[in-house]
Design a protein around this motif. Sequence first.
Motif, PDB file in Angstrom:
ATOM      1  N   ARG A 353       0.884  -1.139   0.109  1.00  0.00           N
ATOM      2  CA  ARG A 353       0.029  -0.077  -0.049  1.00  0.00           C
ATOM      3  C   ARG A 353       0.909   1.177  -0.080  1.00  0.00           C
ATOM      4  O   ARG A 353       1.658   1.391   0.898  1.00  0.00           O
ATOM      5  N   LEU A 354       0.777   2.145  -0.869  1.00  0.00           N
ATOM      6  CA  LEU A 354       1.641   3.351  -1.115  1.00  0.00           C
ATOM      7  C   LEU A 354       0.849   4.326  -0.511  1.00  0.00           C
ATOM      8  O   LEU A 354      -0.341   4.901  -0.704  1.00  0.00           O
ATOM      9  N   ASP A 355       1.741   5.082   0.677  1.00  0.00           N
ATOM     10  CA  ASP A 355       1.151   6.112   1.350  1.00  0.00           C
ATOM     11  C   ASP A 355       1.429   7.301   0.416  1.00  0.00           C
ATOM     12  O   ASP A 355       2.134   7.565  -0.476  1.00  0.00           O
ATOM     13  N   VAL A 356       0.281   8.019   0.631  1.00  0.00           N
ATOM     14  CA  VAL A 356       0.368   9.609  -0.092  1.00  0.00           C
ATOM     15  C   VAL A 356       0.648   9.386  -1.463  1.00  0.00           C
ATOM     16  O   VAL A 356       1.304  10.057  -2.076  1.00  0.00           O
ATOM     17  N   ALA A 357      -0.115   8.489  -2.298  1.00  0.00           N
ATOM     18  CA  ALA A 357       0.203   8.281  -3.640  1.00  0.00           C
ATOM     19  C   ALA A 357       0.122   9.417  -4.412  1.00  0.00           C
ATOM     20  O   ALA A 357       0.921   9.342  -5.487  1.00  0.00           O
ATOM     21  N   ASP A 358      -0.656  10.235  -4.208  1.00  0.00           N
ATOM     22  CA  ASP A 358      -0.722  11.509  -4.968  1.00  0.00           C
ATOM     23  C   ASP A 358       0.383  12.357  -4.953  1.00  0.00           C
ATOM     24  O   ASP A 358       0.863  13.307  -6.062  1.00  0.00           O
ATOM     25  N   GLU A 359       1.245  12.093  -3.963  1.00  0.00           N
ATOM     26  CA  GLU A 359       2.752  12.899  -4.011  1.00  0.00           C
ATOM     27  C   GLU A 359       3.848  12.088  -4.642  1.00  0.00           C
ATOM     28  O   GLU A 359       5.002  12.585  -4.582  1.00  0.00           O
ATOM     29  N   LEU A 360       3.628  10.879  -5.175  1.00  0.00           N
ATOM     30  CA  LEU A 360       4.513  10.097  -5.767  1.00  0.00           C
ATOM     31  C   LEU A 360       4.388  10.443  -7.107  1.00  0.00           C
ATOM     32  O   LEU A 360       3.408  10.704  -7.863  1.00  0.00           O
ATOM     33  N   THR A 361       5.491  10.502  -7.996  1.00  0.00           N
ATOM     34  CA  THR A 361       5.325  10.572  -9.462  1.00  0.00           C
ATOM     35  C   THR A 361       4.704   9.154 -10.220  1.00  0.00           C
ATOM     36  O   THR A 361       4.921   8.192  -9.652  1.00  0.00           O
ATOM     37  N   GLU A 362       4.352   9.538 -11.211  1.00  0.00           N
ATOM     38  CA  GLU A 362       3.922   8.388 -12.163  1.00  0.00           C
ATOM     39  C   GLU A 362       5.099   7.088 -12.205  1.00  0.00           C
ATOM     40  O   GLU A 362       4.809   6.081 -12.412  1.00  0.00           O
ATOM     41  N   GLN A 363       6.216   7.857 -12.625  1.00  0.00           N
ATOM     42  CA  GLN A 363       7.214   7.201 -13.038  1.00  0.00           C
ATOM     43  C   GLN A 363       7.567   5.975 -11.894  1.00  0.00           C
ATOM     44  O   GLN A 363       7.759   4.891 -12.245  1.00  0.00           O
ATOM     45  N   VAL A 380      -0.338  -7.492  -5.386  1.00  0.00           N
ATOM     46  CA  VAL A 380      -1.245  -6.099  -5.406  1.00  0.00           C
ATOM     47  C   VAL A 380      -0.547  -4.894  -4.995  1.00  0.00           C
ATOM     48  O   VAL A 380       0.335  -5.009  -4.061  1.00  0.00           O
ATOM     49  N   LEU A 381      -0.947  -3.926  -5.775  1.00  0.00           N
ATOM     50  CA  LEU A 381      -0.464  -2.768  -5.382  1.00  0.00           C
ATOM     51  C   LEU A 381      -1.586  -1.621  -5.244  1.00  0.00           C
ATOM     52  O   LEU A 381      -2.310  -1.206  -6.148  1.00  0.00           O
ATOM     53  N   ILE A 382      -1.647  -1.384  -3.894  1.00  0.00           N
ATOM     54  CA  ILE A 382      -2.934  -0.380  -3.649  1.00  0.00           C
ATOM     55  C   ILE A 382      -2.271   0.917  -3.225  1.00  0.00           C
ATOM     56  O   ILE A 382      -1.257   1.173  -2.586  1.00  0.00           O
ATOM     57  N   GLY A 383      -2.947   2.188  -3.594  1.00  0.00           N
ATOM     58  CA  GLY A 383      -2.761   3.405  -3.314  1.00  0.00           C
ATOM     59  C   GLY A 383      -3.389   4.461  -2.366  1.00  0.00           C
ATOM     60  O   GLY A 383      -4.762   4.076  -2.401  1.00  0.00           O
ATOM     61  N   GLU A 384      -2.980   5.162  -1.567  1.00  0.00           N
ATOM     62  CA  GLU A 384      -3.655   5.919  -0.642  1.00  0.00           C
ATOM     63  C   GLU A 384      -3.943   7.158  -1.523  1.00  0.00           C
ATOM     64  O   GLU A 384      -3.307   8.216  -1.837  1.00  0.00           O
TER      65      GLU A 384
END
Length: 487
Positions: A353-363, A380-384
């Motif tokens: 689960r990726l914390d604050v996915a909005d602040e990660l780059t798409e790359q 599985v890859l889940i985003g916040e």
Amino acid sequence: MNFIHNSRDIAYRFPFGAVKAGSAVELSVRAEDVPAHALAIDLRVWVDGRGETIVPLERRADGIFTCTLLCPEPALMWYRFNIAVEAPDSTRRLYLGAPEGKTGGVGQVYTYPDCPSFQITVFQPRKLRPTWYEQGMVYQIFPDRYRRDPAWRERCERALVEHPTKGVPRRIVEDWNEPPVYDRNEDGSIASWDMYGGSLKGITADLDRLAEMGFTVLYLNPIFAAASNHRYDTADYLKIDPMLGTEEDFRELCREAEARGISIILDGVFNHTGDDSVYFNRYGTYPEPGAWAGEDSPWRDAYRFNADGSYACWWGIGNMPDLNLTSPTVRKLIAGEHGVIRHWTQAGARGWRLDVADELTEQIITDIRDVLLDEKPDAVLIGEVWEDASNKISYGMPRHYLLGYELDAAMNYPFRSMVLDFLLDAIPAAEAADRIEALAENYPPEALRCSLNLLGSHDRPRIASVLGGGPDESQLPEEERGRWRLS
């Protein structure tokens, strides 16, 4: 005159909802009380990065206007209908788009072109779907406050001695039932972090009970070395926090969980670290120079420093400096051959689960996904993501989480909001149904099945407190929050 298009009715849009790349969508408009010879309807399609396409609609014998929209590759497509009604002395132009504030449903006629558009999500399906997760039930664990094991005190005391810090100290809390509270200095900074001694072995000892309750997935909040008890201020991504245990304890947890049909999902906090970390090393806790030491540090380009020596940090919180996600050093640390994702996935994790996915780059999200699926094709890859993840705008830019090369799905906070708003009588049943159908329409079916449907989390009050009439925690003094209880 009346013009009808309903994106959720297969008489007007077929097939329903998101479509696979390479598909075609049949779109139709019914025109009522308008002479057919005096009417022309075009489809206007917009795709970010590609621009506008106009497709004329053809009139069928039954008076319905139709066209076929080709969807060749993953993209978020937006459409509306341009309508020209010819009269002897003038041409009237109308626009048929989505209802105000929505992306689908029964269309609305506007007199201006910049009106809301309907959404079509075009996605690339996975080669191997994580059916174990789609069909699973998830239990979230905040490790420090979950369960101790018999050796917890000795381990925690040893961790204080063997892993001393020059930053904010840790304090072992003996009484498990002591309400948690932040111990602060006069300037408001954290004076010490309370540690309750929950451990990986404590979780392992409770697996039989969790399995008996029917849980098939455990989502663990961060378990890597950190200064705080929440551990979102990572100190070392490649080490288990010594107060929680060891890497072997983690591997044992994964083995024992798997033997009971339970999979482990880890929390990846990759847009910032702690300032008291091996990478930043603000206080000199670690022997090697961190980014704080200056230009000679191998980690200097891993962060974003300003000319005056200040640095970017998460929401202005100084002990959580932002990582520079375009840095090759950071990308190697997270998604490299011996990086964080590969290491802990090999150790037994089955998803992240990726914390604050909005602040990660798409790359960086794509890099993480590639490494994860290389290790475990059914991972599985889940985003916040707190909103509809199919059309999220983050920092002024559209994000493409669900097109097939980033996330499998997101934490389903829109579901939580709908349930609570309905139960608290803030919205009628029709609005609740509309919110559900909007997600079903916008999300690829496999992303909908992978959504983490939750009613509470570490970031939100427990549902019992909300439905029980509890106060808004932001309105309570900090020292009262941990002590407050429902009557």
